[in-house]
Structure formats: structure tokens, C-alpha cells
Design a protein around this motif. Sequence first.
Motif, PDB file in Angstrom:
ATOM      1  N   ILE A  50       0.830  -1.194   0.000  1.00 34.11           N
ATOM      2  CA  ILE A  50       0.000   0.000   0.000  1.00 34.11           C
ATOM      3  C   ILE A  50       0.870   1.252   0.000  1.00 34.11           C
ATOM      4  N   GLU A  51       0.504   2.212  -0.842  1.00 36.07           N
ATOM      5  CA  GLU A  51       1.079   3.551  -0.808  1.00 36.07           C
ATOM      6  C   GLU A  51       0.100   4.449  -0.064  1.00 36.07           C
ATOM      7  N   ARG A  52       0.560   5.179   0.899  1.00 34.88           N
ATOM      8  CA  ARG A  52      -0.347   6.016   1.670  1.00 34.88           C
ATOM      9  C   ARG A  52       0.317   7.325   2.077  1.00 34.88           C
ATOM     10  N   ASN A  53      -0.542   8.372   2.172  1.00 29.16           N
ATOM     11  CA  ASN A  53      -0.117   9.658   2.723  1.00 29.16           C
ATOM     12  C   ASN A  53      -1.154  10.078   3.753  1.00 29.16           C
ATOM     13  N   ASN A  54      -1.174  11.333   4.103  1.00 25.23           N
ATOM     14  CA  ASN A  54      -2.097  11.770   5.155  1.00 25.23           C
ATOM     15  C   ASN A  54      -3.563  11.664   4.743  1.00 25.23           C
ATOM     16  N   ARG A  55      -3.846  11.687   3.442  1.00 24.16           N
ATOM     17  CA  ARG A  55      -5.232  11.713   2.991  1.00 24.16           C
ATOM     18  C   ARG A  55      -5.676  10.460   2.248  1.00 24.16           C
ATOM     19  N   ASN A  56      -4.798   9.872   1.484  1.00 25.67           N
ATOM     20  CA  ASN A  56      -5.207   8.809   0.579  1.00 25.67           C
ATOM     21  C   ASN A  56      -4.332   7.564   0.730  1.00 25.67           C
ATOM     22  N   ILE A  57      -4.931   6.436   0.339  1.00 22.92           N
ATOM     23  CA  ILE A  57      -4.175   5.194   0.222  1.00 22.92           C
ATOM     24  C   ILE A  57      -4.506   4.571  -1.127  1.00 22.92           C
ATOM     25  N   ARG A  58      -3.570   3.833  -1.652  1.00 21.22           N
ATOM     26  CA  ARG A  58      -3.826   3.083  -2.881  1.00 21.22           C
ATOM     27  C   ARG A  58      -2.920   1.857  -2.875  1.00 21.22           C
ATOM     28  N   PRO A  59      -3.386   0.774  -3.476  1.00 19.28           N
ATOM     29  CA  PRO A  59      -2.543  -0.428  -3.511  1.00 19.28           C
ATOM     30  C   PRO A  59      -1.424  -0.267  -4.530  1.00 19.28           C
ATOM     31  N   THR A  60      -0.285  -0.834  -4.226  1.00 19.64           N
ATOM     32  CA  THR A  60       0.772  -0.953  -5.218  1.00 19.64           C
ATOM     33  C   THR A  60       0.355  -2.024  -6.224  1.00 19.64           C
ATOM     34  N   SER A  61       1.157  -2.224  -7.253  1.00 20.31           N
ATOM     35  CA  SER A  61       0.827  -3.270  -8.229  1.00 20.31           C
ATOM     36  C   SER A  61       0.807  -4.637  -7.551  1.00 20.31           C
ATOM     37  N   ASP A  62       1.756  -4.880  -6.625  1.00 21.24           N
ATOM     38  CA  ASP A  62       1.746  -6.145  -5.872  1.00 21.24           C
ATOM     39  C   ASP A  62       0.523  -6.223  -4.971  1.00 21.24           C
ATOM     40  N   GLY A  63       0.174  -5.085  -4.361  1.00 15.73           N
ATOM     41  CA  GLY A  63      -0.988  -5.056  -3.486  1.00 15.73           C
ATOM     42  C   GLY A  63      -2.277  -5.313  -4.250  1.00 15.73           C
ATOM     43  N   GLN A  64      -2.389  -4.733  -5.464  1.00 16.02           N
ATOM     44  CA  GLN A  64      -3.591  -4.941  -6.269  1.00 16.02           C
ATOM     45  C   GLN A  64      -3.723  -6.403  -6.678  1.00 16.02           C
ATOM     46  N   ARG A  65      -2.585  -7.007  -7.054  1.00 16.94           N
ATOM     47  CA  ARG A  65      -2.620  -8.412  -7.455  1.00 16.94           C
ATOM     48  C   ARG A  65      -3.014  -9.305  -6.279  1.00 16.94           C
ATOM     49  N   LEU A  66      -2.454  -9.022  -5.101  1.00 17.82           N
ATOM     50  CA  LEU A  66      -2.801  -9.801  -3.915  1.00 17.82           C
ATOM     51  C   LEU A  66      -4.284  -9.629  -3.568  1.00 17.82           C
ATOM     52  N   TYR A  67      -4.780  -8.399  -3.663  1.00 18.91           N
ATOM     53  CA  TYR A  67      -6.175  -8.110  -3.363  1.00 18.91           C
ATOM     54  C   TYR A  67      -7.111  -8.896  -4.287  1.00 18.91           C
ATOM     55  N   GLU A  68      -6.821  -8.894  -5.584  1.00 11.90           N
ATOM     56  CA  GLU A  68      -7.662  -9.592  -6.553  1.00 11.90           C
ATOM     57  C   GLU A  68      -7.641 -11.105  -6.345  1.00 11.90           C
ATOM     58  N   GLU A  69      -6.510 -11.633  -5.858  1.00 15.97           N
ATOM     59  CA  GLU A  69      -6.425 -13.067  -5.565  1.00 15.97           C
ATOM     60  C   GLU A  69      -7.166 -13.422  -4.277  1.00 15.97           C
ATOM     61  N   LEU A  70      -7.066 -12.533  -3.292  1.00 18.78           N
ATOM     62  CA  LEU A  70      -7.624 -12.838  -1.978  1.00 18.78           C
ATOM     63  C   LEU A  70      -9.138 -12.661  -1.914  1.00 18.78           C
ATOM     64  N   LEU A  71      -9.676 -11.694  -2.636  1.00 16.87           N
ATOM     65  CA  LEU A  71     -11.087 -11.331  -2.481  1.00 16.87           C
ATOM     66  C   LEU A  71     -12.033 -12.514  -2.682  1.00 16.87           C
ATOM     67  N   PRO A  72     -11.962 -13.270  -3.789  1.00 21.28           N
ATOM     68  CA  PRO A  72     -12.881 -14.415  -3.941  1.00 21.28           C
ATOM     69  C   PRO A  72     -12.616 -15.523  -2.928  1.00 21.28           C
ATOM     70  N   THR A  73     -11.352 -15.684  -2.549  1.00 25.52           N
ATOM     71  CA  THR A  73     -11.020 -16.729  -1.576  1.00 25.52           C
ATOM     72  C   THR A  73     -11.618 -16.417  -0.211  1.00 25.52           C
ATOM     73  N   LEU A  74     -11.480 -15.181   0.244  1.00 22.49           N
ATOM     74  CA  LEU A  74     -12.040 -14.796   1.542  1.00 22.49           C
ATOM     75  C   LEU A  74     -13.563 -14.805   1.516  1.00 22.49           C
ATOM     76  N   ASP A  75     -14.146 -14.430   0.378  1.00 24.88           N
ATOM     77  CA  ASP A  75     -15.605 -14.509   0.254  1.00 24.88           C
ATOM     78  C   ASP A  75     -16.081 -15.950   0.388  1.00 24.88           C
ATOM     79  N   LYS A  76     -15.327 -16.886  -0.221  1.00 27.27           N
ATOM     80  CA  LYS A  76     -15.686 -18.300  -0.140  1.00 27.27           C
ATOM     81  C   LYS A  76     -15.555 -18.806   1.295  1.00 27.27           C
ATOM     82  N   LEU A  77     -14.488 -18.418   1.965  1.00 25.51           N
ATOM     83  CA  LEU A  77     -14.301 -18.833   3.356  1.00 25.51           C
ATOM     84  C   LEU A  77     -15.410 -18.284   4.246  1.00 25.51           C
ATOM     85  N   ASP A  78     -15.814 -17.049   3.975  1.00 28.91           N
ATOM     86  CA  ASP A  78     -16.904 -16.448   4.748  1.00 28.91           C
ATOM     87  C   ASP A  78     -18.215 -17.198   4.514  1.00 28.91           C
TER      88      ASP A  78
END
Length: 307
Positions: A50-78
Motif C-alpha cells: 500500500i502507498e499512503r499519505n495523510n489523505r489517501n491510500i492506494r494499492p501498489t501493483s503487488d498489493g492490487q494483485r494480492l487483493y484480486e487473488e484474496l477477495l474471492p477466496t475470503l468470500d468463499k471462506l466467509d
Amino acid sequence: MAWNMNDLSVFVAVISNKSITAAANKLGIQKSTISRSLERLESHLHVRLIERNNRNIRPTSDGQRLYEELLPTLDKLDSIYREFMGGGASGNINISTTIAFSREIISPALFNFTDENPNITLNIKSTTGYMDFYHDNIDIAIKLGASSPSDCYAKKLFTVQLCWYCSPAYLEKHPEVADASYSELTRHIRFVHSQENYPDKFKLKESDAALDLNTLPGVNVLEDVLMIRDAIISGSGVGLLPDVYCNTHVSKGRLIKIAPQLLVSPHVDVLAIYPGNSRLSSKLALVLSFLEKAVAAYLAHSSGETK
């Protein structure tokens, strides 16, 4: 590699809400806890997520890839968690049942259950034998008798009393069967019921004499008790039948209960058997409830008609 599931859930919440503060409010934890979780995850993976400053955050390219991989998996676990905790029910249920129970009790109620529970798939096997839970992959078995395997639970659904029946036409032709002795009655028996999970022995209460109908000359042994009932309705002699499956036909004049002095024991319990080595899942609980309601509706209907 060992994953900290809490850190993964925190990371997904932060990216989904685009804010540490919003993620903290949704998860009900402190912002400092979220910051430590993100730092721990980045340190563990050796990448910046994650890249972050006082106001905003955004995922790095690695963070975005991890997020896209994790989201369906965590939804399934839930989803799996909610199913096992009662928040939802889906999947297959394998049921082994007697032929009479499936035809008389399950069939009339089956559509309502499948219509109300489209995510549960029933696989129903009607059999006269006893199926092994583990070898045959059975979740619930409908069984006759007073016992169950030591590693299973048993819920009694109802009790059957065996009574003597014949058709009105047969009684008119053979009025002597109305109050015949057992030896006299046996001359009118053409069909008897026998199946693997039936109790071994029955007795006449008055004389304590054992009933061994299978050895009577000219008697046909059938595993399907409803075949015998239908044969008796058509005028084929006298039958020893479960009262539960005959009450409606008595009320409609198709069958007549005879020889009330020849009481048969023991009564037979009809049980729902299911493995007792794990927590009752929500889908199994739903199916058990369905079976109990189907039994209650059937008994209420048949007893109401016999009044």
C-alpha cells in the motif's frame, strides 16, 4: 508459508473501503491495530502493498494483485463459515430411507422443501436394507428399530403399531376373520413383510407366542410393505400391516381393521439416524426439520381422516 488470516482480512478491508479509518470502523478495531497488521503482512511478504499519505491510500501493483487473488477466496471462506454457523445452507445431503417412508411421507412434502431450499441437493436412496454411513456416504438414514450404531445419533420420528387388516369385500366373503384366532387367521395370510432392518421377532401379547409368518405354507415374502397393503386392498386375504400406512385407507373404506384381540408386540420405532462425530451442520439441521414436519403433517392428515 504460514499466513495470518486476520492480516489478510484486514488488508482486503482496507483496499475495499479505500480507507484505514473506514476499515477500522467496519471491523470494529483500532486504526493502530490495522496499521500494525499491514506492516506485519508487508514484512512477511517482503513487498510493499500500500502507498499512503495523510489523505489517501492506494494499492501498489503487488498489493492490487494480492487483493484480486484474496477477495474471492475470503468470500468463499466467509460463505463456508456462515453455512456451518447456521447463516446459510447449501450442498448435497444423502438420505437412505425405507420404501414406505419415501413414498408415503417424503414424496408429498418433497417439492416444498426443494422449492424453499434450492441450494440443497437431496440424493434419496429408497432401500429395504441398512446402508453403511461411511462406505455408502450416507448423511441421514431412516431406520426401523430401537437401536442405532454407537457412533450415531438417533431421533425418533414416530412409532408404528402392527395390526391385522383385510378389505371389506374379503370380510364379507370370510366374516370369520373379524375375530378369528391366530391359527385360524393364518389360513388367510398370503403376503408377509420382511426386510433387513426390520426387528427380528414379533409376539402376540396375549399368548406371548412368537410370530413366524415367513414359514406359513403358501406365503409370499415381500420387502415392500406397501405392495402388501395394496394387495390386501385388492382383496388378497389378510395382512399384518403398519397402522400409520393404513389409517387413510381405513377412513376411506378400503381397509378394515380386524382381530383386535390379536395384539402384536413390540411396536416399531421409525428413527432418523445421523453420524454423531461432528457438529450438526445447518443443511443437516434443515433436512432433519423437514423430515419431522413431513411426518407431523402425514400423521395429522391420516389421524384426522380416521376420526
